[in-house]
Design a protein around this motif. Structure first.
Motif, PDB file in Angstrom:
ATOM      1  N   VAL A 127      49.989  23.579  47.300  1.00  0.00           N
ATOM      2  CA  VAL A 127      49.549  24.963  47.043  1.00  0.00           C
ATOM      3  C   VAL A 127      49.119  25.612  48.359  1.00  0.00           C
ATOM      4  O   VAL A 127      49.470  26.770  48.645  1.00  0.00           O
ATOM      5  CB  VAL A 127      48.376  24.963  46.035  1.00  0.00           C
ATOM      6  CG1 VAL A 127      47.855  26.369  45.808  1.00  0.00           C
ATOM      7  CG2 VAL A 127      48.813  24.336  44.707  1.00  0.00           C
ATOM      8  N   ARG A 131      50.710  28.882  50.516  1.00  0.00           N
ATOM      9  CA  ARG A 131      49.897  30.004  51.020  1.00  0.00           C
ATOM     10  C   ARG A 131      50.035  30.151  52.525  1.00  0.00           C
ATOM     11  O   ARG A 131      50.016  31.264  53.053  1.00  0.00           O
ATOM     12  CB  ARG A 131      48.439  29.804  50.640  1.00  0.00           C
ATOM     13  CG  ARG A 131      48.230  29.964  49.152  1.00  0.00           C
ATOM     14  CD  ARG A 131      46.814  30.388  48.833  1.00  0.00           C
ATOM     15  NE  ARG A 131      46.682  30.605  47.411  1.00  0.00           N
ATOM     16  CZ  ARG A 131      46.003  31.609  46.874  1.00  0.00           C
ATOM     17  NH1 ARG A 131      45.394  32.488  47.640  1.00  0.00           N
ATOM     18  NH2 ARG A 131      45.932  31.736  45.567  1.00  0.00           N
ATOM     19  N   ILE A 171      48.199  23.581  35.226  1.00  0.00           N
ATOM     20  CA  ILE A 171      47.244  24.374  36.018  1.00  0.00           C
ATOM     21  C   ILE A 171      47.732  24.452  37.463  1.00  0.00           C
ATOM     22  O   ILE A 171      47.729  25.516  38.084  1.00  0.00           O
ATOM     23  CB  ILE A 171      45.822  23.766  35.931  1.00  0.00           C
ATOM     24  CG1 ILE A 171      45.258  23.984  34.521  1.00  0.00           C
ATOM     25  CG2 ILE A 171      44.898  24.384  36.993  1.00  0.00           C
ATOM     26  CD1 ILE A 171      43.917  23.304  34.271  1.00  0.00           C
ATOM     27  N   GLU A 174      50.686  26.780  37.806  1.00  0.00           N
ATOM     28  CA  GLU A 174      50.276  28.188  37.843  1.00  0.00           C
ATOM     29  C   GLU A 174      49.706  28.550  39.220  1.00  0.00           C
ATOM     30  O   GLU A 174      49.948  29.651  39.733  1.00  0.00           O
ATOM     31  CB  GLU A 174      49.243  28.458  36.737  1.00  0.00           C
ATOM     32  CG  GLU A 174      49.873  28.391  35.349  1.00  0.00           C
ATOM     33  CD  GLU A 174      48.847  28.272  34.219  1.00  0.00           C
ATOM     34  OE1 GLU A 174      47.704  28.727  34.399  1.00  0.00           O
ATOM     35  OE2 GLU A 174      49.207  27.718  33.154  1.00  0.00           O
ATOM     36  N   LYS A 175      48.987  27.602  39.831  1.00  0.00           N
ATOM     37  CA  LYS A 175      48.443  27.864  41.168  1.00  0.00           C
ATOM     38  C   LYS A 175      49.572  27.994  42.202  1.00  0.00           C
ATOM     39  O   LYS A 175      49.464  28.759  43.162  1.00  0.00           O
ATOM     40  CB  LYS A 175      47.477  26.743  41.580  1.00  0.00           C
ATOM     41  CG  LYS A 175      46.160  26.800  40.834  1.00  0.00           C
ATOM     42  CD  LYS A 175      45.309  25.568  41.077  1.00  0.00           C
ATOM     43  CE  LYS A 175      44.226  25.828  42.092  1.00  0.00           C
ATOM     44  NZ  LYS A 175      43.185  24.765  42.087  1.00  0.00           N
ATOM     45  N   GLU A 178      50.951  31.473  41.767  1.00  0.00           N
ATOM     46  CA  GLU A 178      50.006  32.432  42.376  1.00  0.00           C
ATOM     47  C   GLU A 178      50.085  32.391  43.892  1.00  0.00           C
ATOM     48  O   GLU A 178      49.871  33.395  44.572  1.00  0.00           O
ATOM     49  CB  GLU A 178      48.558  32.094  41.966  1.00  0.00           C
ATOM     50  CG  GLU A 178      48.154  32.644  40.618  1.00  0.00           C
ATOM     51  CD  GLU A 178      46.817  32.054  40.172  1.00  0.00           C
ATOM     52  OE1 GLU A 178      45.961  31.787  41.035  1.00  0.00           O
ATOM     53  OE2 GLU A 178      46.665  31.846  38.954  1.00  0.00           O
TER      54      GLU A 178
ATOM     55  N   MET B 193      39.003  24.786  37.960  1.00  0.00           N
ATOM     56  CA  MET B 193      40.198  24.070  38.426  1.00  0.00           C
ATOM     57  C   MET B 193      41.320  25.068  38.744  1.00  0.00           C
ATOM     58  O   MET B 193      42.167  24.799  39.590  1.00  0.00           O
ATOM     59  CB  MET B 193      40.648  23.076  37.350  1.00  0.00           C
ATOM     60  CG  MET B 193      41.743  22.142  37.804  1.00  0.00           C
ATOM     61  SD  MET B 193      41.904  20.736  36.673  1.00  0.00           S
ATOM     62  CE  MET B 193      43.565  20.195  37.109  1.00  0.00           C
ATOM     63  N   ARG B 194      41.298  26.199  38.081  1.00  0.00           N
ATOM     64  CA  ARG B 194      42.321  27.226  38.337  1.00  0.00           C
ATOM     65  C   ARG B 194      42.066  27.964  39.642  1.00  0.00           C
ATOM     66  O   ARG B 194      42.953  28.613  40.189  1.00  0.00           O
ATOM     67  CB  ARG B 194      42.345  28.249  37.197  1.00  0.00           C
ATOM     68  CG  ARG B 194      42.774  27.654  35.868  1.00  0.00           C
ATOM     69  CD  ARG B 194      42.798  28.692  34.756  1.00  0.00           C
ATOM     70  NE  ARG B 194      42.749  28.048  33.468  1.00  0.00           N
ATOM     71  CZ  ARG B 194      43.794  27.462  32.885  1.00  0.00           C
ATOM     72  NH1 ARG B 194      44.956  27.470  33.486  1.00  0.00           N
ATOM     73  NH2 ARG B 194      43.659  26.874  31.729  1.00  0.00           N
ATOM     74  N   LYS B 195      40.852  27.861  40.144  1.00  0.00           N
ATOM     75  CA  LYS B 195      40.491  28.583  41.366  1.00  0.00           C
ATOM     76  C   LYS B 195      41.123  27.905  42.579  1.00  0.00           C
ATOM     77  O   LYS B 195      41.096  26.684  42.701  1.00  0.00           O
ATOM     78  CB  LYS B 195      38.966  28.564  41.474  1.00  0.00           C
ATOM     79  CG  LYS B 195      38.370  29.387  42.594  1.00  0.00           C
ATOM     80  CD  LYS B 195      36.840  29.377  42.420  1.00  0.00           C
ATOM     81  CE  LYS B 195      36.074  29.356  43.709  1.00  0.00           C
ATOM     82  NZ  LYS B 195      36.428  30.248  44.749  1.00  0.00           N
ATOM     83  N   TYR B 196      41.690  28.716  43.466  1.00  0.00           N
ATOM     84  CA  TYR B 196      42.319  28.174  44.680  1.00  0.00           C
ATOM     85  C   TYR B 196      41.259  27.603  45.620  1.00  0.00           C
ATOM     86  O   TYR B 196      40.265  28.259  45.908  1.00  0.00           O
ATOM     87  CB  TYR B 196      43.103  29.278  45.399  1.00  0.00           C
ATOM     88  CG  TYR B 196      43.618  28.853  46.751  1.00  0.00           C
ATOM     89  CD1 TYR B 196      44.619  27.895  46.861  1.00  0.00           C
ATOM     90  CD2 TYR B 196      43.098  29.397  47.928  1.00  0.00           C
ATOM     91  CE1 TYR B 196      45.086  27.489  48.104  1.00  0.00           C
ATOM     92  CE2 TYR B 196      43.558  29.000  49.177  1.00  0.00           C
ATOM     93  CZ  TYR B 196      44.561  28.039  49.248  1.00  0.00           C
ATOM     94  OH  TYR B 196      45.016  27.638  50.489  1.00  0.00           O
TER      95      TYR B 196
END
Lengths: 299, 214
Positions: A127, A131, A171, A174-175, A178, B193-196
């Protein structure tokens, strides 16, 4: 190659990618042979990055070979072996050489490979790597410094639709989206009903999904993967089908099964394309495509 | 929290003691006693092994806590035996080895390898709890450390190598992110947990790590 991988993804066509594994050593003849076989048959070719943590010729070296042979490479980039500086530097090199696609992976653990005492870096995860690419595209490196010439990549990632439990994986999926993933190549899938359910969920996200197709070469291989490879589930009826193939016909049966699955995924528009992993049998990828009714894909 | 240690092989101990014939042995009454790597029993066993190697053991002691300031007093009590030795073989974690070394000019030789900072969950079962990374994330991860409990130290969720809640490097080990997911789910805090989570700062305290508390 008529169009870039990104153009293929956005064209609405059923996209086909495949992959090659670079050699352990400097003899790249076999890899070149595989590139020649694949480059006009698929929309892009992934090059693995020390797959299974086994030290090999680098992914970027394989990608450069593909470019020199007129193909479209996807640079597989794991976070296992490089820190921030090394990852970014390689992306700069890749961009200047016309490599425009990157698959961002965490990378296998070091001890599963053939350099069991080596240091695993993992400073970034997949992830964070996605980014980092998007930040470099804005003209800044990860340190916030200006780049003299930025990059632009079609960045992707992976997902394991058969993982158990699946929720933590979703999860992370989805990250990844994003973080800017434009395409997803999945771990091998064999149960199309299960996969269709995954796609019902995944369709809500703005990302192209290519189903992972791993060529079965024997019933034993199928059983082995079920027992040992995380997130792979080969249903019993496929294992039986492989086992019932006449002696010497198992590979052909595997090609037939892969072709049948791809044809079905395409026919019912279950996903946006497929990623074919033939694992050492790259020469039969055209046969798999023929079995799927996909001929002269790029013509 | 304890320093978890493992005894070096006798071959390596012997190799380190090359040319050093008279040995004074120091054990530790805290962590190394609990891990049965440098307590009284192990020190006495080492004494015998050294004698079998043909070494002369001038004396031995087990310091209550080898890494604290009482070490100096303990060494002073045994000055005679220490002075007559060529070296000190320390059966404690590296903290104790360095503490002893700070008071004595003779060669200080470690008999143990320090593996990690951990806790004992059950008899003889130790697990690592903290990597001293300098920026604690336990508040986001339901109190389970992804730096130490995940083989790759991942911050944004599990890798694809996890299978049935186990880790790809060892089917006996739990996947940290499966545990974190389950506990956050129970707490109704999956949004964490969804938070980067951004890339960790690897230079919070520059090595050599020193801090001054005023």
């Amino acid at each position: 190659m008529a169009q870039s991988f990104k153009e293929a993804l956005n064209s609405g066509k059923f996209v086909v990618t495949s992959e090659i594994g670079p050699p352990k050593g400097t003899n790249i003849e076999n890899m070149r042979h595989h590139i020649d076989i694949l480059k006009d048959k698929v929309d892009a070719i992934n090059v693995t990055d020390h797959q299974s943590s086994v030290m090999r010729f680098p992914s970027i070296g394989g990608c450069l070979e593909i470019k020199e042979h007129g193909g479209e490479p996807i640079l597989q980039m794991t976070c296992r072996d490089r820190n921030q500086l090394a990852l970014q530097a390689e992306l700069l090199l890749a961009y200047t050489r016309g490599i425009r696609n990157v698959l961002c992976l965490t990378g296998d653990a070091v001890p599963v490979g053939d350099h069991k005492e080596a240091k695993g870096v993992f400073e970034l995860d997949s992830v964070q790597l996605l980014r980092a690419i998007r930040q470099m595209e804005s003209g800044k490196d990860m340190g916030g410094n200006d780049l003299d010439g930025s990059v632009e990549f079609c960045a992707g990632a992976i997902v394991t639709p058969e993982a158990n439990p699946i929720e933590p994986q979703l999860i992370k999926f989805e990250k990844k989206i994003e973080a800017g993933a434009e395409f997803i190549q999945t771990q091998a899938i064999y149960d199309l009903d299960n996969f269709a359910k995954f796609m019902d969920y995944a369709r809500q996200y703005p990302v192209k999904i290519l189903a992972g197709i791993v060529l079965l070469v024997s019933a034993r291989m199928a059983k082995y993967m079920n027992e040992n490879v995380p997130g792979i589930f080969v249903p019993q009826h496929l294992i039986d089908e492989m086992a019932e193939a006449p002696k010497g016909e198992a590979l052909n049966k595997g090609i037939e099964i892969a072709g049948r699955m791809i044809a079905e995924l395409k026919k019912y528009s279950i996903c946006d394309g497929v990623h074919i992993m033939a694992i050492g049998r790259e020469e039969v990828v055209p046969d798999i495509l023929a079995a799927a009714g996909i001929d002269n894909h790029n013509k | 929290m304890k320093s978890i240690t493992r005894q070096k092989s006798l071959e390596e101990v012997e190799h380190q003691l090359e040319g050093l014939e008279r040995v004074y042995i120091i054990g530790c009454g805290t962590c190394a006693t609990m891990t049965r790597t440098g307590g009284r029993e192990e020190v006495l066993d080492m004494k015998e092994r050294l004698q079998e190697m043909g070494k002369m053991v001038t004396g031995w002691t087990v310091i209550p806590t080898a890494c604290d300031d009482m070490t100096e007093a303990s060494l002073n009590e045994n000055t005679g035996f220490i002075q007559s030795a060529d070296c000190i073989l320390v059966m404690s974690c590296a903290l104790g080895v360095q503490k002893v070394g700070s008071y004595i000019s003779k060669p200080v030789i470690p008999a143990l390898d320090t593996l990690f900072i951990g806790v004992e969950d059950g008899p003889g079962y130790f697990h690592e709890v903290c990597d001293q990374c300098g920026h604690c994330v336990l508040g986001y991860t339901a109190g389970i450390c992804p730096i130490t409990a995940c083989h790759k130290g991942l911050l944004n969720g599990p890798c694809g190598g996890t299978n049935n809640g186990k880790c790809e490097v060892d089917k006996e080990k739990d996947c940290a992110w499966t545990l974190i997911y389950q506990r956050l789910n129970e707490q109704g805090r999956l949004d964490l947990m969804r938070k980067y989570q951004p890339v960790k700062n690897s230079q919070i305290v520059l090595r050599p790590r020193v801090t001054i508390i005023s």
